[in-house]
Design a protein around this motif. Sequence first.
Motif, PDB file in Angstrom:
ATOM      1  N   GLY A  42       1.006  -1.134   0.072  1.00 35.43           N
ATOM      2  CA  GLY A  42       0.029  -0.061  -0.119  1.00 35.43           C
ATOM      3  C   GLY A  42       0.777   1.255   0.043  1.00 35.43           C
ATOM      4  N   TYR A  43       0.459   2.345  -0.424  1.00 37.16           N
ATOM      5  CA  TYR A  43       0.932   3.489  -0.455  1.00 37.16           C
ATOM      6  C   TYR A  43       0.275   4.781   0.227  1.00 37.16           C
ATOM      7  N   THR A  44       1.248   5.541   0.744  1.00 38.79           N
ATOM      8  CA  THR A  44       0.659   6.816   1.519  1.00 38.79           C
ATOM      9  C   THR A  44       0.218   7.554   0.658  1.00 38.79           C
ATOM     10  N   ASP A  45       0.583   7.852  -0.633  1.00 45.02           N
ATOM     11  CA  ASP A  45      -0.166   8.668  -1.636  1.00 45.02           C
ATOM     12  C   ASP A  45      -1.268   7.957  -2.290  1.00 45.02           C
ATOM     13  N   PRO A  46      -2.420   8.429  -2.298  1.00 45.24           N
ATOM     14  CA  PRO A  46      -3.660   7.878  -2.562  1.00 45.24           C
ATOM     15  C   PRO A  46      -3.611   7.527  -4.350  1.00 45.24           C
ATOM     16  N   LYS A  47      -2.868   8.398  -4.931  1.00 46.59           N
ATOM     17  CA  LYS A  47      -2.766   8.456  -6.094  1.00 46.59           C
ATOM     18  C   LYS A  47      -2.278   7.073  -6.825  1.00 46.59           C
ATOM     19  N   TRP A  48      -1.474   6.382  -5.990  1.00 44.27           N
ATOM     20  CA  TRP A  48      -0.666   5.086  -6.402  1.00 44.27           C
ATOM     21  C   TRP A  48      -1.480   3.918  -5.800  1.00 44.27           C
ATOM     22  N   TYR A  49      -2.024   3.387  -6.769  1.00 42.03           N
ATOM     23  CA  TYR A  49      -2.639   1.905  -6.265  1.00 42.03           C
ATOM     24  C   TYR A  49      -3.617   2.214  -5.219  1.00 42.03           C
ATOM     25  N   LEU A  50      -3.376   1.382  -4.126  1.00 41.55           N
ATOM     26  CA  LEU A  50      -4.358   1.499  -3.004  1.00 41.55           C
ATOM     27  C   LEU A  50      -3.731   2.173  -1.761  1.00 41.55           C
ATOM     28  N   PRO A  51      -4.337   2.894  -1.171  1.00 43.83           N
ATOM     29  CA  PRO A  51      -3.492   3.322   0.110  1.00 43.83           C
ATOM     30  C   PRO A  51      -3.540   2.418   1.289  1.00 43.83           C
ATOM     31  N   VAL A  52      -2.383   2.842   1.945  1.00 43.55           N
ATOM     32  CA  VAL A  52      -2.183   1.802   3.193  1.00 43.55           C
ATOM     33  C   VAL A  52      -3.614   1.674   3.842  1.00 43.55           C
ATOM     34  N   LEU A  53      -4.233   2.609   4.291  1.00 46.98           N
ATOM     35  CA  LEU A  53      -5.489   2.498   5.076  1.00 46.98           C
ATOM     36  C   LEU A  53      -6.817   1.617   4.105  1.00 46.98           C
ATOM     37  N   PHE A  54      -6.537   1.325   3.137  1.00 44.98           N
ATOM     38  CA  PHE A  54      -7.300   0.137   2.578  1.00 44.98           C
ATOM     39  C   PHE A  54      -7.098  -1.057   3.327  1.00 44.98           C
ATOM     40  N   PHE A  55      -5.780  -1.521   3.141  1.00 46.25           N
ATOM     41  CA  PHE A  55      -5.238  -2.592   3.653  1.00 46.25           C
ATOM     42  C   PHE A  55      -5.530  -2.920   5.112  1.00 46.25           C
ATOM     43  N   GLU A  56      -5.488  -1.781   5.861  1.00 45.76           N
ATOM     44  CA  GLU A  56      -5.579  -1.758   7.448  1.00 45.76           C
ATOM     45  C   GLU A  56      -7.096  -2.010   7.700  1.00 45.76           C
ATOM     46  N   LYS A  57      -7.911  -1.678   6.763  1.00 45.13           N
ATOM     47  CA  LYS A  57      -9.529  -2.064   7.056  1.00 45.13           C
ATOM     48  C   LYS A  57      -9.816  -3.553   7.133  1.00 45.13           C
ATOM     49  N   PHE A  58      -8.490  -4.383   6.588  1.00 45.67           N
ATOM     50  CA  PHE A  58      -8.440  -5.796   6.484  1.00 45.67           C
ATOM     51  C   PHE A  58      -7.697  -6.386   7.693  1.00 45.67           C
ATOM     52  N   GLY A  59      -7.417  -5.596   8.618  1.00 43.11           N
ATOM     53  CA  GLY A  59      -6.350  -6.244   9.621  1.00 43.11           C
ATOM     54  C   GLY A  59      -4.891  -6.006   9.085  1.00 43.11           C
ATOM     55  N   TYR A  60      -4.293  -5.713   8.181  1.00 37.30           N
ATOM     56  CA  TYR A  60      -2.866  -5.670   7.607  1.00 37.30           C
ATOM     57  C   TYR A  60      -2.432  -4.485   8.543  1.00 37.30           C
ATOM     58  N   GLN A  61      -1.311  -4.744   8.770  1.00 30.26           N
ATOM     59  CA  GLN A  61      -0.387  -3.625   9.749  1.00 30.26           C
ATOM     60  C   GLN A  61       0.873  -3.010   8.837  1.00 30.26           C
ATOM     61  N   ASP A  62       0.927  -1.794   9.034  1.00 28.71           N
ATOM     62  CA  ASP A  62       1.822  -1.206   8.095  1.00 28.71           C
ATOM     63  C   ASP A  62       3.396  -1.584   8.790  1.00 28.71           C
ATOM     64  N   LEU A  63       4.150  -2.071   7.870  1.00 29.30           N
ATOM     65  CA  LEU A  63       5.229  -2.632   8.616  1.00 29.30           C
ATOM     66  C   LEU A  63       6.310  -1.320   9.272  1.00 29.30           C
ATOM     67  N   GLN A  64       6.136  -0.085   8.652  1.00 29.50           N
ATOM     68  CA  GLN A  64       6.941   0.863   9.078  1.00 29.50           C
ATOM     69  C   GLN A  64       6.403   1.507  10.534  1.00 29.50           C
ATOM     70  N   LYS A  65       5.060   1.113  10.808  1.00 34.25           N
ATOM     71  CA  LYS A  65       4.693   1.592  12.075  1.00 34.25           C
ATOM     72  C   LYS A  65       5.113   0.555  13.316  1.00 34.25           C
ATOM     73  N   LEU A  66       5.491  -0.609  12.718  1.00 41.56           N
ATOM     74  CA  LEU A  66       5.913  -1.715  13.717  1.00 41.56           C
ATOM     75  C   LEU A  66       7.273  -1.526  14.136  1.00 41.56           C
ATOM     76  N   ARG A  67       8.041  -0.791  13.535  1.00 40.84           N
ATOM     77  CA  ARG A  67       9.337  -0.893  13.847  1.00 40.84           C
ATOM     78  C   ARG A  67       9.621   0.065  15.119  1.00 40.84           C
TER      79      ARG A  67
END
Length: 67
Positions: A42-67
């Motif tokens: 996912g990307y933080t810029d919504p112009k590219w593919y799907l934003p990270v927020l879309f995947f987070e709705k399915f329970g995915y976690q942003d690896l950058q936030k987990l560090r």
Amino acid sequence: MYDINCLIVILNYQKRGVAKSVMSTAIDIARSFSGKGIVAFGYTDPKWYLPVLFFEKFGYQDLQKLR
């Protein structure tokens, strides 16, 4: 491990639940084959593919936030 590197819905079908349906189906397929997980990009810029927020709705976690 399964990889979703691109998910695009053409403009005329956006905001109709198409991407959500595709993701739900992909998750179901991965589970049926005993997949160890799904990696999605996912990307933080919504112009590219799907934003990270879309995947987070399915329970995915942003690896950058987990560090």
